[in-house]
Scaffold this motif. Structure first.
Motif, mmCIF file in Angstrom:
data_model
loop_
_atom_site.group_PDB
_atom_site.id
_atom_site.type_symbol
_atom_site.label_atom_id
_atom_site.label_comp_id
_atom_site.label_asym_id
_atom_site.label_seq_id
_atom_site.Cartn_x
_atom_site.Cartn_y
_atom_site.Cartn_z
ATOM 1 N N LEU A 1 3.512 -8.719 2.671
ATOM 2 C CA LEU A 1 4.060 -7.837 1.639
ATOM 3 C C LEU A 1 3.011 -6.852 1.117
ATOM 4 C CD1 LEU A 1 6.345 -10.231 -0.459
ATOM 5 C CD2 LEU A 1 6.877 -8.856 1.567
ATOM 6 N N LEU A 2 1.773 -7.302 1.012
ATOM 7 C CA LEU A 2 0.714 -6.404 0.547
ATOM 8 C C LEU A 2 0.486 -5.261 1.528
ATOM 9 C CD1 LEU A 2 -1.939 -8.860 -0.960
ATOM 10 C CD2 LEU A 2 -0.267 -7.430 -2.167
ATOM 11 N N GLY A 3 0.848 -5.481 2.776
ATOM 12 C CA GLY A 3 0.736 -4.412 3.767
ATOM 13 C C GLY A 3 1.688 -3.259 3.481
ATOM 14 N N TYR A 4 2.754 -3.540 2.724
ATOM 15 C CA TYR A 4 3.722 -2.495 2.359
ATOM 16 C C TYR A 4 3.474 -1.947 0.953
ATOM 17 C CZ TYR A 4 6.293 -4.024 6.474
ATOM 18 O OH TYR A 4 6.660 -4.333 7.762
ATOM 19 N N LEU A 5 2.469 -2.488 0.276
ATOM 20 C CA LEU A 5 2.150 -2.020 -1.074
ATOM 21 C C LEU A 5 1.752 -0.541 -1.110
ATOM 22 C CD1 LEU A 5 1.745 -2.573 -4.073
ATOM 23 C CD2 LEU A 5 -0.540 -3.462 -3.546
ATOM 24 N N PRO A 6 0.960 -0.044 -0.143
ATOM 25 C CA PRO A 6 0.607 1.384 -0.171
ATOM 26 C C PRO A 6 1.827 2.307 -0.175
ATOM 27 C CG PRO A 6 -0.838 0.228 1.336
ATOM 28 C CD PRO A 6 0.215 -0.751 0.927
#
Length: 224
Positions: A16-21
């Motif tokens: 999920l953090l990979g989609y944060l940007p």
């Protein structure tokens, strides 16, 4: 009652953090555009330009009076049907446009209230020394209005970050969209939504801390 799948939850965090940007990109771009548009709308509401003021009131009323989800669907699914040149619009573009227009209506009213809330004596003092209206706004009124409006604008940014979660309804794979996919593929909806909720919570708390620091800084600047 089954136990939580902690391994799945821990493994989901980096995904999920990979989609944060992308989530932050939509929120930041939407915030900048909404702030610019909101300032222009607020200035018009203060000036009350004939005819134009009626359209601005209608604009603010519409975007404050209808749900953001409906507006997103209108821009992404509805407008291309009557304006074919918009058929190439992506879900990210539609989400940014929707966030911009929706939140600019709220920002306009907050900024307008901050401007008219500046003591009338400040206006009169500027006029007395021969300032033009633009000089008066830029040097005296807006700096004081910014102090009042800043906490509210940060709140809108926080709301905008949370509202980016609606972009998955347009086919955008941001944090919420990724959560939906991971949950559906593993049938672990409860765990997936707990993880994404905590991530949003941490982001909001971090921004709330920044908001408090901004308030303290602005108050110090005006109490010296």
């Amino acid at each position: 009652m089954r136990a939580l799948d902690l391994d799945f939850m821990i493994g989901l965090v980096p995904i999920l953090l990979g989609y944060l940007p992308l989530t932050l990109f939509m929120a930041v771009v939407g915030m900048v555009c909404a702030l610019v548009l909101g300032c222009l709308l607020a200035m018009e509401r203060v000036a009350r330009i004939p005819v134009l003021d009626l359209f601005v009131k209608l604009y603010i009323s519409f975007f404050r009076g209808t749900p953001l989800l409906v507006q997103l669907f209108l821009f992404y699914y509805g407008l291309p049907q009557v304006m074919p040149f918009l058929s190439g619009m992506t879900g990210v573009q539609a989400a940014i446009i929707g966030l911009t227009l929706h939140f600019s209506a709220y920002m306009a009213e907050s900024i307008r209230a901050a401007i008219v809330g500046v003591d009338r004596s400040q206006w009169e003092a500027g006029e007395a020394v021969g300032m033009t209206r633009n000089q008066l706004m830029g040097r005296i009124i807006l700096p004081q209005a910014a102090r009042v409006a800043a906490p509210t604008l940060v709140n809108y940014f926080i709301d905008m970050i949370k509202s980016t979660s609606l972009a998955f309804t347009l086919g955008v794979t941001e944090m919420m969209g990724a959560t939906q996919k991971e949950a559906a593929s593993n049938f672990l909806y409860f765990e997936a939504f707990i993880v994404v909720a905590v991530i949003y919570w941490i982001i909001v708390e971090a921004l709330s801390f920044v908001q408090r620091r901004i308030e303290v800084s602005l108050n110090k600047a005006f109490t010296r």
